[in-house]
Design an enzyme around this catalytic site. Structure first.
Site, PDB file in Angstrom:
ATOM      1  N   LYS A  48      83.515  92.308  89.543  1.00  0.00           N
ATOM      2  CA  LYS A  48      84.047  90.984  90.063  1.00  0.00           C
ATOM      3  C   LYS A  48      85.535  91.038  89.820  1.00  0.00           C
ATOM      4  CE  LYS A  48      83.402  86.776  88.433  1.00  0.00           C
ATOM      5  NZ  LYS A  48      84.354  86.276  87.263  1.00  0.00           N
ATOM      6  N   HIS A 102      77.425  89.648  85.692  1.00  0.00           N
ATOM      7  CA  HIS A 102      77.044  90.058  84.381  1.00  0.00           C
ATOM      8  C   HIS A 102      76.005  88.933  83.973  1.00  0.00           C
ATOM      9  CE1 HIS A 102      80.027  87.128  82.806  1.00  0.00           C
ATOM     10  NE2 HIS A 102      79.350  87.393  81.622  1.00  0.00           N
ATOM     11  N   LYS A 152      71.941  88.881  81.476  1.00  0.00           N
ATOM     12  CA  LYS A 152      71.396  88.122  80.300  1.00  0.00           C
ATOM     13  C   LYS A 152      70.127  88.003  80.057  1.00  0.00           C
ATOM     14  CE  LYS A 152      75.906  85.520  80.229  1.00  0.00           C
ATOM     15  NZ  LYS A 152      76.688  85.405  79.043  1.00  0.00           N
ATOM     16  N   GLU A 156      82.831  76.255  78.770  1.00  0.00           N
ATOM     17  CA  GLU A 156      83.246  77.015  78.019  1.00  0.00           C
ATOM     18  C   GLU A 156      84.600  76.400  77.106  1.00  0.00           C
ATOM     19  OE1 GLU A 156      84.609  81.244  79.492  1.00  0.00           O
ATOM     20  OE2 GLU A 156      84.687  80.158  81.280  1.00  0.00           O
ATOM     21  N   ASP A 160      85.825  82.288  90.166  1.00  0.00           N
ATOM     22  CA  ASP A 160      85.549  82.945  89.045  1.00  0.00           C
ATOM     23  C   ASP A 160      84.352  82.647  88.414  1.00  0.00           C
ATOM     24  OD1 ASP A 160      86.611  84.538  87.030  1.00  0.00           O
ATOM     25  OD2 ASP A 160      86.453  82.583  85.588  1.00  0.00           O
ATOM     26  N   HIS A 194      78.402  83.409  89.155  1.00  0.00           N
ATOM     27  CA  HIS A 194      77.371  83.012  88.035  1.00  0.00           C
ATOM     28  C   HIS A 194      76.585  81.936  88.411  1.00  0.00           C
ATOM     29  CE1 HIS A 194      79.579  86.078  86.336  1.00  0.00           C
ATOM     30  NE2 HIS A 194      80.717  85.454  85.690  1.00  0.00           N
ATOM     31  N   LYS A 207      86.687  75.333  81.986  1.00  0.00           N
ATOM     32  CA  LYS A 207      87.090  75.723  80.691  1.00  0.00           C
ATOM     33  C   LYS A 207      87.699  74.750  79.710  1.00  0.00           C
ATOM     34  CE  LYS A 207      88.291  80.353  82.443  1.00  0.00           C
ATOM     35  NZ  LYS A 207      87.043  81.147  81.727  1.00  0.00           N
TER      36      LYS A 207
HETATM   37  C1  BG6 Z   1      83.616  85.708  83.675  1.00  0.00           C
HETATM   38  C2  BG6 Z   1      84.980  84.841  84.120  1.00  0.00           C
HETATM   39  O1  BG6 Z   1      82.930  86.330  84.660  1.00  0.00           O
HETATM   40  O2  BG6 Z   1      82.771  85.084  82.990  1.00  0.00           O
HETATM   41  C3  BG6 Z   1      85.406  84.508  82.784  1.00  0.00           C
HETATM   42  O3  BG6 Z   1      85.735  85.809  84.778  1.00  0.00           O
HETATM   43  C4  BG6 Z   1      84.305  83.827  81.958  1.00  0.00           C
HETATM   44  O4  BG6 Z   1      86.428  83.618  83.048  1.00  0.00           O
HETATM   45  C5  BG6 Z   1      83.134  84.542  81.592  1.00  0.00           C
HETATM   46  O5  BG6 Z   1      85.041  83.293  80.635  1.00  0.00           O
HETATM   47  C6  BG6 Z   1      81.950  83.925  81.048  1.00  0.00           C
HETATM   48  O6  BG6 Z   1      81.203  84.683  80.542  1.00  0.00           O
HETATM   49  P1  BG6 Z   1      80.093  84.344  79.304  1.00  0.00           P
HETATM   50  O7  BG6 Z   1      79.152  85.600  79.440  1.00  0.00           O
HETATM   51  O8  BG6 Z   1      80.879  84.429  78.226  1.00  0.00           O
HETATM   52  O9  BG6 Z   1      79.347  83.185  79.458  1.00  0.00           O
END
Ligand code: BG6
Length: 490
Positions: A145, A175, A179, A213, A232, A237, A337
């Site tokens: 992505k 991703h 998980k 986050e 993003d 996600h 964030k």
């Molecule tokens: C990514 C985003 O796909 O996922 C990031 O581009 C984000 O901005 C991240 O911080 C979060 O992933 P995880 O696995 O740390 O929750």
């Protein structure tokens, strides 16, 4: 399943993702003895580096991201011996000859091209690979992505990449699907008889999905300014999590069986109208504040920031799914964030009992609530009403807790480890199909258009909080609260 020998080619091989995630993930799998003797990792980049110079960069930038526990210097050296560096300019077809030469031609060797580059290069890279005969039937391509920035650009990527590779050769990574806890959600829903009969509008009042986050935008301002939280995190996600929560039982876990069901959810999402766009979507941007006791700057004062930036670092919205199972059940999605906590969780709130025979004695009657925690710990929490000891019938909410790390005292795989193994094994279930990607963009695009046309300024929120007050108002209008606002009762 043992892996066959492979050449894994990392475009963007010297980039951030490769150093922070992909190479450490491959090292972890090497250490776990998953990699066959003939496994090679070909890192491709523009720098005119020698092999030694590149390995020095790996030592400096990738090694610090390898898990310290159980690090083994001998295995690290053996892993580094698998790495080959090739200088290549992705948009210059003439430079692909060097890559063709570096790859083995034996048809039994699986070839994977992992494109950890800006999406604008995907089509060019695929065409250039085909130009030197590298896009064979035994090749696979992995697309990282962002997979476009709107529906049209995603369609264009799908069409161009599709000219070179068949859909069964294309692995679109999200991703979150790698998980453990997300796959556990499939196990929870479809490996147990308990929840499925209740998993519907008759028994569920609402669902909250949060990915919060503590981190800010860090050194990714260049990318983030072209993206924002909606593109993003939410388009991919959060919508993938929503699909897994809401999908009908697939007939099996084969790729298309799962992806067909996810697609149906995306296509059933209620379309926004001008009114719901204004009411049901909140856009925010962090200002300075304190996170984990540390003072942190405003988004607009981060390195390389545009002091007037309108990019959102927070988004919350209410989604609805127009199906018999879900009609009328709100799904509240939220991500940001610099929030008050670092967590990812799904909260499924059931309805109140239809009639309480304990009305007089109950301290506070709470609906049952299932919390599926994805991060930082993986677990389940089910709140139930129970009688408190004593001579009266006083009820109180109590929790049944399941901590997966405690339950399975086994080494865990990082999301990228699992997904890379799946690509190398040719398993597509945890990757997005082209129509899924397009359906997700189709649904979020009106939000992007609305923000642009109406010049919607993101609402400021202090770092270290749960986002703008408007996000509480969004859910509050339905008489509900975000979970942290309802604590400690939930
Ligand atoms: C990514 C985003 O796909 O996922 C990031 O581009 C984000 O901005 C991240 O911080 C979060 O992933 P995880 O696995 O740390 O929750």
């Amino acid at each position: 399943m043992a892996l066959a020998d492979f050449d894994l080619v990392l475009f963007g091989g010297s980039g951030d993702l490769s150093m922070r995630k992909l190479l450490p993930a491959m090292y972890a799998r090497d250490r776990a003895k998953d990699l066959p003797p003939g496994a090679r990792i070909v890192c491709v980049g523009r720098h005119d580096w020698t092999q030694e110079e590149f390995l020095k960069a790996v030592e400096e930038n990738a090694k610090p991201h390898v898990a310290k526990a159980g690090f083994d210097d001998k295995i690290w050296k053996q892993f580094c011996a698998r790495i080959v560096y090739v200088t290549l300019n992705a948009s210059d077809a003439a430079t692909y000859g060097a890559l063709a030469q570096a790859l083995r031609t034996d048809a039994s060797i699986v070839r994977v091209f992992y494109l950890a580059t800006p999406p604008a290069l995907f089509a060019t890279i695929c065409h250039n690979l085909a130009g030197v005969g590298l896009a064979s039937a035994n090749s696979r391509v992995v697309l990282e992505k962002p997979l476009g920035r709107d529906l049209a650009s995603a369609q264009q990527i799908n069409a161009e990449v599709g000219r070179v590779f068949a859909e069964s050769q294309i692995y679109r990574i999200d991703h979150y699907l790698g998980k453990e806890a997300v796959q556990n959600l499939l196990a929870l829903r479809f490996g147990n008889v308990l929840f499925e009969p209740l998993w519907r509008r008759e028994w569920i009042s609402d669902v909250q999905i949060t990915i919060a986050e503590e981190l800010g935008v860090g050194n990714r301002m260049g990318y983030y300014e072209t993206s924002g939280a909606l593109r993003d995190m939410l388009q991919n996600h959060l919508l993938q999590l929503l699909c897994i929560v809401a999908m009908e039982p697939p007939v099996s876990v084969t790729p298309d069986a799962v992806r067909d069901e996810k697609l149906k959810v995306l296509r059933s999402l209620k379309r926004f109208t001008q009114t719901t766009l204004a009411q049901n979507v909140v856009r925010g941007q962090y200002r300075s504040g304190h996170v984990g006791g540390q003072a942190v700057p405003s988004y607009r004062s981060e390195p390389d920031a545009d002091p007037n930036s309108r990019t959102e670092t927070f988004v919350a919205l209410k989604a609805e799914i127009d199906t018999w199972r879900w009609a009328g059940v709100p799904f509240y999605l939220r991500t940001g964030k610099r929030m008050a906590d670092q967590l990812a969780e799904i909260v499924v709130r059931f309805k109140q009992v239809p009639h309480s025979i304990f009305a007089q004695q109950t301290t506070s009657s709470q609906p049952n609530c299932l919390i599926i925690r994805l991060q930082p710990d993986e677990g389940l929490q089910l709140s139930l009403m129970a009688k408190t000891p004593g001579d009266s019938m006083r009820l109180k909410p109590v929790d049944l807790e399941l901590d997966f790390r405690e339950t399975f005292k086994m080494p865990r795989m990082e999301a990228y480890e699992r997904l890379l193994l799946d690509v190398l094994r040719g398993q597509l279930t945890l990757f997005m199909r082209s129509d899924e990607l397009e359906a997700a963009w189709e649904w979020v695009e009106p939000v992007l258009n609305y923000w642009e046309q109406e010049e919607v300024e993101p609402t400021p929120y202090a770092s270290g909080t749960w986002g703008p007050a408007a996000a509480s108002a969004l859910i509050g209008r339905d008489g509900l609260q975000w979970r942290e606002e309802a604590l400690p009762n939930l």
